[in-house]
Design a protein around this motif. Structure first.
Motif, PDB file in Angstrom:
ATOM      1  N   ILE A  40       0.844  -1.198   0.000  1.00 25.49           N
ATOM      2  CA  ILE A  40       0.000   0.000   0.000  1.00 25.49           C
ATOM      3  C   ILE A  40       0.878   1.246   0.000  1.00 25.49           C
ATOM      4  O   ILE A  40       0.607   2.230  -0.705  1.00 25.49           O
ATOM      5  CB  ILE A  40      -0.948  -0.005   1.212  1.00 25.49           C
ATOM      6  N   ALA A  41       1.962   1.215   0.791  1.00 25.45           N
ATOM      7  CA  ALA A  41       2.898   2.342   0.816  1.00 25.45           C
ATOM      8  C   ALA A  41       3.500   2.567  -0.566  1.00 25.45           C
ATOM      9  O   ALA A  41       3.614   3.709  -1.035  1.00 25.45           O
ATOM     10  CB  ALA A  41       3.995   2.074   1.842  1.00 25.45           C
ATOM     11  N   MET A  42       3.877   1.484  -1.231  1.00 21.70           N
ATOM     12  CA  MET A  42       4.452   1.590  -2.575  1.00 21.70           C
ATOM     13  C   MET A  42       3.442   2.142  -3.566  1.00 21.70           C
ATOM     14  O   MET A  42       3.774   2.982  -4.412  1.00 21.70           O
ATOM     15  CB  MET A  42       4.952   0.215  -3.026  1.00 21.70           C
ATOM     16  N   LYS A  98      -8.804 -24.039   6.372  1.00 17.82           N
ATOM     17  CA  LYS A  98      -7.864 -24.006   5.254  1.00 17.82           C
ATOM     18  C   LYS A  98      -8.539 -24.447   3.960  1.00 17.82           C
ATOM     19  O   LYS A  98      -8.367 -23.817   2.903  1.00 17.82           O
ATOM     20  CB  LYS A  98      -6.671 -24.909   5.563  1.00 17.82           C
ATOM     21  N   LEU A  99      -9.329 -25.512   4.014  1.00 16.93           N
ATOM     22  CA  LEU A  99     -10.009 -26.015   2.813  1.00 16.93           C
ATOM     23  C   LEU A  99     -11.042 -25.016   2.295  1.00 16.93           C
ATOM     24  O   LEU A  99     -11.199 -24.832   1.082  1.00 16.93           O
ATOM     25  CB  LEU A  99     -10.678 -27.358   3.115  1.00 16.93           C
ATOM     26  N   ILE A 100     -11.752 -24.363   3.227  1.00 24.03           N
ATOM     27  CA  ILE A 100     -12.759 -23.378   2.822  1.00 24.03           C
ATOM     28  C   ILE A 100     -12.094 -22.160   2.184  1.00 24.03           C
ATOM     29  O   ILE A 100     -12.531 -21.668   1.138  1.00 24.03           O
ATOM     30  CB  ILE A 100     -13.613 -22.956   4.034  1.00 24.03           C
ATOM     31  N   SER A 101     -11.030 -21.669   2.790  1.00 22.68           N
ATOM     32  CA  SER A 101     -10.363 -20.473   2.257  1.00 22.68           C
ATOM     33  C   SER A 101      -9.671 -20.758   0.923  1.00 22.68           C
ATOM     34  O   SER A 101      -9.534 -19.862   0.084  1.00 22.68           O
ATOM     35  CB  SER A 101      -9.351 -19.929   3.267  1.00 22.68           C
ATOM     36  N   GLU A 102      -9.250 -21.995   0.708  1.00 17.69           N
ATOM     37  CA  GLU A 102      -8.573 -22.346  -0.545  1.00 17.69           C
ATOM     38  C   GLU A 102      -9.494 -22.241  -1.756  1.00 17.69           C
ATOM     39  O   GLU A 102      -9.021 -22.116  -2.883  1.00 17.69           O
ATOM     40  CB  GLU A 102      -8.007 -23.768  -0.454  1.00 17.69           C
ATOM     41  N   THR A 103     -10.813 -22.292  -1.531  1.00 14.64           N
ATOM     42  CA  THR A 103     -11.753 -22.213  -2.651  1.00 14.64           C
ATOM     43  C   THR A 103     -11.692 -20.863  -3.359  1.00 14.64           C
ATOM     44  O   THR A 103     -12.086 -20.748  -4.517  1.00 14.64           O
ATOM     45  CB  THR A 103     -13.198 -22.456  -2.167  1.00 14.64           C
ATOM     46  N   ALA A 104     -11.197 -19.838  -2.654  1.00 15.36           N
ATOM     47  CA  ALA A 104     -11.123 -18.494  -3.246  1.00 15.36           C
ATOM     48  C   ALA A 104      -9.739 -18.182  -3.804  1.00 15.36           C
ATOM     49  O   ALA A 104      -9.546 -17.146  -4.439  1.00 15.36           O
ATOM     50  CB  ALA A 104     -11.503 -17.441  -2.202  1.00 15.36           C
ATOM     51  N   GLY A 105      -8.755 -19.061  -3.565  1.00 19.55           N
ATOM     52  CA  GLY A 105      -7.410 -18.826  -4.077  1.00 19.55           C
ATOM     53  C   GLY A 105      -6.634 -17.831  -3.225  1.00 19.55           C
ATOM     54  O   GLY A 105      -7.136 -17.290  -2.229  1.00 19.55           O
ATOM     55  N   VAL A 106      -5.391 -17.578  -3.627  1.00 22.90           N
ATOM     56  CA  VAL A 106      -4.509 -16.650  -2.914  1.00 22.90           C
ATOM     57  C   VAL A 106      -4.132 -15.504  -3.844  1.00 22.90           C
ATOM     58  O   VAL A 106      -3.743 -15.723  -4.987  1.00 22.90           O
ATOM     59  CB  VAL A 106      -3.233 -17.365  -2.418  1.00 22.90           C
ATOM     60  N   CYS A 107      -4.262 -14.275  -3.345  1.00 22.38           N
ATOM     61  CA  CYS A 107      -3.959 -13.087  -4.152  1.00 22.38           C
ATOM     62  C   CYS A 107      -2.568 -12.537  -3.823  1.00 22.38           C
ATOM     63  O   CYS A 107      -2.004 -12.826  -2.768  1.00 22.38           O
ATOM     64  CB  CYS A 107      -5.013 -12.007  -3.907  1.00 22.38           C
ATOM     65  N   GLN A 108      -2.054 -11.714  -4.709  1.00 18.68           N
ATOM     66  CA  GLN A 108      -0.771 -11.066  -4.488  1.00 18.68           C
ATOM     67  C   GLN A 108      -0.983  -9.733  -3.765  1.00 18.68           C
ATOM     68  O   GLN A 108      -1.963  -9.031  -4.024  1.00 18.68           O
ATOM     69  CB  GLN A 108      -0.050 -10.822  -5.817  1.00 18.68           C
ATOM     70  N   PRO A 109      -0.077  -9.371  -2.847  1.00 21.62           N
ATOM     71  CA  PRO A 109      -0.268  -8.132  -2.067  1.00 21.62           C
ATOM     72  C   PRO A 109      -0.317  -6.875  -2.923  1.00 21.62           C
ATOM     73  O   PRO A 109      -0.998  -5.910  -2.579  1.00 21.62           O
ATOM     74  CB  PRO A 109       0.945  -8.124  -1.119  1.00 21.62           C
ATOM     75  N   GLU A 110       0.410  -6.876  -4.052  1.00 23.12           N
ATOM     76  CA  GLU A 110       0.398  -5.695  -4.927  1.00 23.12           C
ATOM     77  C   GLU A 110      -1.004  -5.440  -5.484  1.00 23.12           C
ATOM     78  O   GLU A 110      -1.452  -4.288  -5.578  1.00 23.12           O
ATOM     79  CB  GLU A 110       1.389  -5.874  -6.087  1.00 23.12           C
ATOM     80  N   GLN A 111      -1.703  -6.525  -5.857  1.00 28.58           N
ATOM     81  CA  GLN A 111      -3.062  -6.389  -6.391  1.00 28.58           C
ATOM     82  C   GLN A 111      -4.014  -5.869  -5.322  1.00 28.58           C
ATOM     83  O   GLN A 111      -4.842  -4.984  -5.576  1.00 28.58           O
ATOM     84  CB  GLN A 111      -3.555  -7.745  -6.902  1.00 28.58           C
ATOM     85  N   VAL A 112      -3.897  -6.424  -4.116  1.00 31.09           N
ATOM     86  CA  VAL A 112      -4.769  -6.015  -3.012  1.00 31.09           C
ATOM     87  C   VAL A 112      -4.520  -4.552  -2.655  1.00 31.09           C
ATOM     88  O   VAL A 112      -5.451  -3.782  -2.402  1.00 31.09           O
ATOM     89  CB  VAL A 112      -4.539  -6.921  -1.783  1.00 31.09           C
ATOM     90  N   VAL A 151      -6.307  -2.018  -4.918  1.00 28.09           N
ATOM     91  CA  VAL A 151      -7.747  -1.915  -4.655  1.00 28.09           C
ATOM     92  C   VAL A 151      -8.000  -1.108  -3.382  1.00 28.09           C
ATOM     93  O   VAL A 151      -8.877  -0.231  -3.349  1.00 28.09           O
ATOM     94  CB  VAL A 151      -8.371  -3.321  -4.534  1.00 28.09           C
ATOM     95  N   VAL A 152      -7.233  -1.387  -2.327  1.00 22.70           N
ATOM     96  CA  VAL A 152      -7.417  -0.690  -1.048  1.00 22.70           C
ATOM     97  C   VAL A 152      -7.158   0.806  -1.201  1.00 22.70           C
ATOM     98  O   VAL A 152      -7.932   1.642  -0.719  1.00 22.70           O
ATOM     99  CB  VAL A 152      -6.503  -1.289   0.039  1.00 22.70           C
ATOM    100  N   VAL A 153      -6.061   1.155  -1.869  1.00 24.77           N
ATOM    101  CA  VAL A 153      -5.725   2.576  -2.061  1.00 24.77           C
ATOM    102  C   VAL A 153      -6.793   3.271  -2.891  1.00 24.77           C
ATOM    103  O   VAL A 153      -7.227   4.394  -2.577  1.00 24.77           O
ATOM    104  CB  VAL A 153      -4.343   2.721  -2.734  1.00 24.77           C
TER     105      VAL A 153
END
Length: 268
Positions: A48-50, A172-186, A189-191
């Motif tokens: 986010i800082a970047m 862990k199994l439930i959260s895996e259904t949505a996949g893992v995102c990269q911090p740069e992408q997140v 969106v937040v900014v």
């Protein structure tokens, strides 16, 4: 008669859409703004800082580890768009002495000006079964100040790796259904949501659906957003029921496997 009613509804919606910008918060201009990021030495906080630095902001990074802060500062500085930008590092534990935190933030304001945006990313997620989590783990517009609550998905960060070490199998199994995102992408969106004054910041279709379903009494940024929540609520609830059925199935399978494993251990 029906045509008249339909025309009235359409005219009313168009009127709301036209006046919506008049009541929406004024977007924050990051160029020259002072952004303070706690937990800014790694993960989403650093990204986010970047992202803010790429838009011309002045950055104050707050974290405990001085070595990580120095490394993060170098990475953020690579995103500069002009030679006037500054990255200030402050090593302090925001969960400890409030007076010390207040003092260092005042010092930052003396150097870089008043804080225009505060990003709270400090902290880690404690995973585990409720009954096994220790009690001490639970401690926790008049002035033109807007709050953005971000709901980041599972994100590939050091904190997420640490979280997975104690995460129950079902979770862990439930959260895996949505996949893992990269911090740069997140971070992008937040900014974006923060500078626009949005109350909620979600990522992807699942995140948008969940924020709409759980909006409750939370404020809206615009009338358009409120109308979208009203119109989509029924559809999203229907979709959510299918999600819940899938999650219940995962929990039942894990319970059966656990019972079978216990029975096998007893036989041995």
């Amino acid at each position: 008669m029906l045509l008249v009613v339909a025309a009235f509804i359409v005219a009313f919606v168009l009127l709301l859409y036209m006046i919506s910008p008049l009541i929406s918060p004024k977007p924050l201009k990051l160029n020259g703004a002072h952004v303070v990021v706690t937990g800014g030495s790694s993960g989403i906080g650093k990204c986010i800082a970047m992202e803010c630095y790429k838009h011309g902001a002045f950055i104050t990074l707050v974290a405990r580890d001085e070595h990580k802060l120095v490394q993060a500062k170098k990475e953020v500085e690579k995103c500069a768009i002009n030679d006037k930008q500054v990255v200030l590092c402050i090593s302090v534990d925001v969960s400890k002495d409030y007076n010390q935190v207040e003092s260092v933030i005042k010092q930052a304001q003396e150097k870089l000006g008043p804080v225009d945006m505060l990003v709270n990313c400090a902290g880690t997620s404690i995973s585990g079964k409720f009954e096994e989590v220790e009690v001490d783990r639970f401690k926790m517009k008049p002035y033109n100040i807007y709050v953005t609550v971000a709901y980041p998905p599972d994100t590939d960060t050091p904190g997420f790796a640490e979280e997975n070490k104690t995460k129950p199998l079902e979770t862990k199994l439930i959260s895996e259904t949505a996949g893992v995102c990269q911090p740069e992408q997140v971070a992008k969106v937040v900014v974006k949501d923060a500078v626009q004054g949005n109350f909620s910041s979600s990522f992807g279709p699942d995140g948008y659906m969940l924020s709409a379903l759980t909006c409750g009494m939370s404020p809206v940024t615009s009338i358009t957003e409120g109308l979208q929540q009203i119109v989509t609520m029924g559809l999203f609830r229907t979709i959510a029921l299918f999600y819940l059925g899938s999650f219940d199935s995962i929990v039942r399978r894990c319970m059966i496997q656990r019972e079978q494993s216990k029975a096998a251990d007893k036989r041995e």
